[in-house]
Design an enzyme around this catalytic site. Structure first.
Site, short mmCIF file in Angstrom:
data_model
loop_
_atom_site.label_atom_id
_atom_site.label_comp_id
_atom_site.label_asym_id
_atom_site.label_seq_id
_atom_site.Cartn_x
_atom_site.Cartn_y
_atom_site.Cartn_z
N HIS A 195 1.94 2.09 -3.50
CA HIS A 195 0.83 2.83 -4.20
C HIS A 195 0.76 4.35 -4.04
O HIS A 195 0.37 5.09 -4.75
CB HIS A 195 -0.35 2.32 -3.72
CG HIS A 195 -0.98 1.08 -4.34
ND1 HIS A 195 -0.94 0.87 -5.68
CD2 HIS A 195 -1.47 -0.14 -3.90
CE1 HIS A 195 -1.47 -0.27 -5.94
NE2 HIS A 195 -1.71 -0.76 -5.04
N GLU A 233 -1.30 -1.95 -9.73
CA GLU A 233 -1.21 -3.14 -8.76
C GLU A 233 0.10 -4.01 -9.01
O GLU A 233 0.76 -4.64 -7.99
CB GLU A 233 -2.43 -3.95 -9.07
CG GLU A 233 -3.53 -3.39 -8.62
CD GLU A 233 -3.58 -2.76 -7.12
OE1 GLU A 233 -2.76 -3.30 -6.22
OE2 GLU A 233 -4.64 -2.06 -6.74
N GLU A 236 0.86 -1.10 0.02
CA GLU A 236 -0.15 -0.06 0.06
C GLU A 236 0.95 1.25 -0.06
O GLU A 236 0.44 2.04 -0.56
CB GLU A 236 -0.78 0.01 1.01
CG GLU A 236 -1.90 -1.19 1.27
CD GLU A 236 -2.82 -1.49 0.05
OE1 GLU A 236 -3.05 -0.85 -0.67
OE2 GLU A 236 -2.79 -2.83 -0.55
#
Length: 887
Positions: free
Chosen positions: A318, A337, A315
């Site tokens: 990201h 992703e 995460e």
């Protein structure tokens, strides 16, 4: 009148509609007020929302629309003029006609609370009765909370205002700017966000416990210190390992700033662990949300802690890949992703205390990719996503694990320095905006000096798994590749940068690498000599293709290597993970009998010292026994494997993680096969927090007790009253889920009937809507054992599919269909000689043939379930010598 091309009731959004809208408008900012002050009243189904959106129109006088899955719309005011609701508002869209160059729209509406994990999810803690709320939007559920332009390339600044109880935590992507209280209701005004997409906005509300820390910053990249917070439900507070979570977070921020050289751009860094979460986590900038399964209330293994660390790093990656630079449309979902999956594992490997991150990736993540990539529904990493429904289903093993595997191969191909330099340029060039595959490849070509289009064509834009094998050609050995496309034909030959290793038995009884050499297969090449590696036969020697697991390929072992790895462990954890991934693929493909695989597990599993690999192999052993082994051999093997597992509990170390994995496997085996039920009763009756006499040091906590109780319930050894009494001892989110599974698994026709229909309708016996977690728990119980108890429901299953799909969200519909799919794996039933004769295959294929116009996404679910069943039946028949390998 509504323009015919703007269907205001259409919940789906098509790519061409989004592209057209993106050419018409540029969005400046949103101002959204969400009132959750009455959320504790569970009789209230909705909550008020006020939304203001400012945007420019590049073709004044035209019409566009907002996406909105609302409960009600009370008022729409466009540029000071109130619009008639009867023509402007549909079930899923709001029409905006006759736009000016500069526009402002104000909407007063009400939105539904959710129990499905989509939109604004509301959860009542069964332990203390307190209510918790959070949002989850990806890919397109922000429109369930507030009206918006729901597509990733229409970025804007968002200012949120959130109302809730005065003693609640109220949080969003940015820091609060003001906090006022009036008559017990708090209103928090948050700072405006930088430009971002709708799907990564977020809100959090409820009596969450919070912990604080700080990261010191990174002068080289210009990153200022960052405030860190963790949120979790109050009843979980004693289980939150804040020290480890904060340490991983700080290490990750150090690592990614060193790697990318671009300052974290989102201000604070909050992490919330929330109940009934549909995903592992979500990268909302400034407020990342995680499933609270990452806060285990029972003993967690090192593998579970490593998995949490990997998700935290995923995460965090990201924040750059996906949030700072975002794909234009969901075709390029992989641009965030795949990168986050690769970077998350890389960060755990290099920046944390955890060992074996790449071994876990090889055995677990790539296993997911191999399965997904062998369905006829597979797709290239860069997929053709025509609408939001297709986007939802592409959060799969191709987009995540295959994409990350191919990125690992790409780094080996161009070099780590070139790849990292490309990442830095990419962030600087496209920050706050959107990018595509071509944009990234152009930057990578700049830094590597290599043209990337041919590489992209065969790796990113072609589907299917490469199979690598070797054979002798008289002068040495040659590596061959095959690239079957499950959709038909052969995919193009791919370049591979890979290594070949030779392993021999050492004095400790383990297979140890004695030689390794690197090779390259070029684009279009089908074979590569490997003369530098000694392939000569020897007792217990292994030739391992793709040593170090650099490439994405199913590796085929020669017979001598296969015999060796089924008798002896490999000393290197990554090599061991690569080999066991190869063995599992061989079982699934029908190239190796499940019985031979199980013999290898019996011989070697206690010597698998990597905790994650050990747990994975044990879990797959149960699948091999229940799914791929012929039915007539299952009882004998269950008894044998159960006895071996029981014995191993005393050999794996008192209280060790591997002992924990073994007892988890034992309870699953007992649930499905009915073995060792007296031992299950001992486990279920052991006083809490005490050790089990049959396994010294094993802590019998809630997880172990309920796993034993589910096994006993599935085999008819405990009744409803006993299960209810066990639940009364401790009621929390997890025990409630386990209780639901146990109750639903009882082998009583009326119980299975009620549970089956509860999943089918989404309503339990008390008339309550099943939340996402409780629906899955009920379905797990329904299919726990004794398939004959539910086989009579199959006609109703097939006739209900389209109704389920149209009346429920895609997420809940998918859980329902996969949970109830009648995929019992018995080739012996009805004298089946080939997989196509299996009664469920016959019924499923008939449904597909008769419903060719059904939603593509629904058909995909059914196709994949049927292909899993075909593989299982093929494997069983292969073991009897009655069929040919699958796929």
């Amino acid at each position: 009148m509504t323009s015919p091309e703007l269907d205001l009731d259409h919940k789906n959004l098509h790519r061409d509609e989004a592209e057209t809208r993106a050419t018409l408008v540029t969005v400046s900012d949103y101002d959204v007020t969400v009132d959750l002050s009455r959320a504790e009243n569970l009789d209230e189904d909705t909550y008020p929302v006020a939304t203001v959106i400012r945007f420019d129109c590049h073709v004044p006088g035209t019409t566009t629309f907002l996406d909105s899955l609302h409960a009600e719309v009370h008022r729409v005011v466009l540029n000071g003029k109130e619009l008639p609701l009867e023509t402007a508002v549909g079930a899923a869209r709001i029409l905006l006609p006759r736009l000016q160059e500069h526009n402002e729209v104000r909407i007063e509406s009400a939105s539904y609370f959710s129990t499905s994990g989509e939109g604004m999810h509301r959860f009542r803690d069964p332990g203390d009765g307190r209510v918790y709320l959070y949002t989850q939007y990806e890919p397109a559920d922000a429109r369930r909370v507030f009206p918006n332009f729901e597509q990733p390339d229409l970025k804007a600044r968002f200012t949120f205002h959130l109302k809730g109880r005065e003693d609640w935590v109220l949080a969003s992507n940015q820091d609060e700017m003001s906090h006022t209280i009036h008559e017990g209701v708090a209103t928090v005004d948050f700072a405006a966000t930088p430009p971002q997409s709708t799907y990564i906005t977020t809100l959090l509300a409820g009596p969450y416990r919070q912990w604080t820390d700080r990261w010191d910053g990174h002068p080289q990249s210009g990153a200022d210190p960052i405030n860190l917070r963790i949120f979790a439900r109050d009843s979980l507070a004693e289980h939150v390992d804040t020290e480890e979570i904060f340490a991983i977070t700080r290490s990750g921020l150090d690592f990614f700033h060193d790697l990318f050289g671009v300052a974290y751009p989102w201000g604070k860094y909050d992490q919330a662990f929330v109940p009934e979460y549909n995903l592992g986590a979500m990268e909302n900038p400034g407020l990342v949300t995680f499933t609270e399964h990452y806060i285990p209330t029972s003993q967690a293994t090192e593998a579970q802690r490593q998995a949490r660390a990997t998700t935290i790093m995923h995460e965090m990656a990201h924040m750059w890949f996906g949030d700072l630079v975002t794909m234009r449309w969901w075709d390029d979902l992989w641009l965030k992703e795949s990168f986050a999956d690769y970077m998350g594992t890389l960060a755990v490997d290099r920046a944390t205390r955890f060992e074996g991150a790449w071994a876990t990736f090889a055995h677990r993540r790539k296993a997911w990719a191999y399965v997904q990539d062998q369905y006829s529904t597979t797709h290239p990493i860069v997929a053709d996503i025509t609408d939001l429904e297709a986007a939802r289903q592409n959060f799969d093993g191709i987009t995540y694990a295959k994409g990350a595997s191919v990125l690992k191969q790409l780094v080996a191909h161009v070099g780590e320095d070139a790849f990292n330099a490309a990442s830095r340029i990419y962030f600087e060039r496209y920050r706050w905006g959107n990018a595509s595959l071509d944009d990234f490849l152009a930057v990578l070509s700049e830094t590597s000096g290599r043209p990337m289009q041919d590489w992209s064509r065969v790796w990113l834009q072609a589907a299917g798994v490469t199979h690598l094998s070797w054979s002798e050609d008289g002068t040495g050995a040659v590596v061959h590749q095959q690239n079957p496309d499950p959709r038909g034909g052969e995919a193009p030959q791919r370049p591979h940068t890979f290594r070949v290793g030779r392993y021999e038995l050492d004095d400790e009884g383990a297979l140890t690498r004695t030689a390794q050499h690197g090779y390259e297969l070029t684009v279009g090449a089908a074979a590569q000599p490997i003369t530098e590696v000694d392939i000569s036969a020897a007792t217990d020697r292994v030739i391992l293709l793709n040593d170090d697991d650099l490439s994405y390929a199913v590796v085929h072992l020669d017979e001598d290597s296969l015999a060796a790895v089924l008798k002896h462990p490999l000393a290197d954890p990554l090599a061991s993970a690569t080999v066991w991934a190869s063995l599992w693929n061989a079982v699934r493909d029908g190239r190796m009998p499940a019985e031979r695989y199980l013999e290898g597990v019996v011989a070697v599993s206690d010597e698998l010292h990597d905790v994650g690999l050990h747990a994975g192999v044990l879990r797959q052993s149960v699948t091999a026994l229940h799914r791929y082994l012929p039915a007539e051999r299952r009882a004998e093997w269950a008894q044998r494997w159960g006895a071996v597992l029981l014995s191993s509990l005393t050999e794996l170390g008192d209280g060790s993680d591997r002992q924990r994995s073994a007892v988890r496997t034992l309870t699953l085996l007992a649930r499905g096969s009915g073995v060792l039920l007296d031992e299950m009763e001992q486990l279920a009756s052991t006083a809490r927090e005490q050790g089990w006499v049959s396994a010294p040091g094993l802590r019998v906590d809630d997880e172990v007790r309920w796993a034993a109780l589910i096994a006993l319930a599935a085999q008819g050894r405990v009744d409803q009253a006993r299960l209810d009494t066990e639940l009364e001892v401790k009621v929390d989110a997890m025990t409630r889920v386990w209780h639901r599974t146990a109750v639903s698994s009882q082998p009583i026709a009326t119980v299975r009937d009620a549970a089956w229909h509860a999943v089918l309708t989404g309503i339990d016996a008390e008339g309550q809507t099943l939340s996402n977690d409780l629906l899955s728990a009920t379905a797990e119980g329904v299919t726990a054992s004794r398939p004959e108890l539910i086989s009579g429901f199959e006609p109703e299953f097939w006739s209900s599919l389209e109704k389920i799909w149209t009346r429920r969200s895609i997420g809940i519909a998918t859980r329902t269909i996969e949970g109830l799919f009648p995929g019992y794996h018995d080739a012996e039933a009805d004298g089946v000689a080939v997989a196509e004769e299996h009664p469920v295959v016959v019924a499923g294929q008939s449904w597909l043939d008769e419903h060719s116009q059904a939603a593509h996404t629904l058909r995909r679910v059914i196709i994949e379930e049927l292909e899993d069943l075909r593989r299982a039946v093929h494997a069983q028949l292969m073991e009897r010598g009655a069929s040919t390998p699958a796929g």
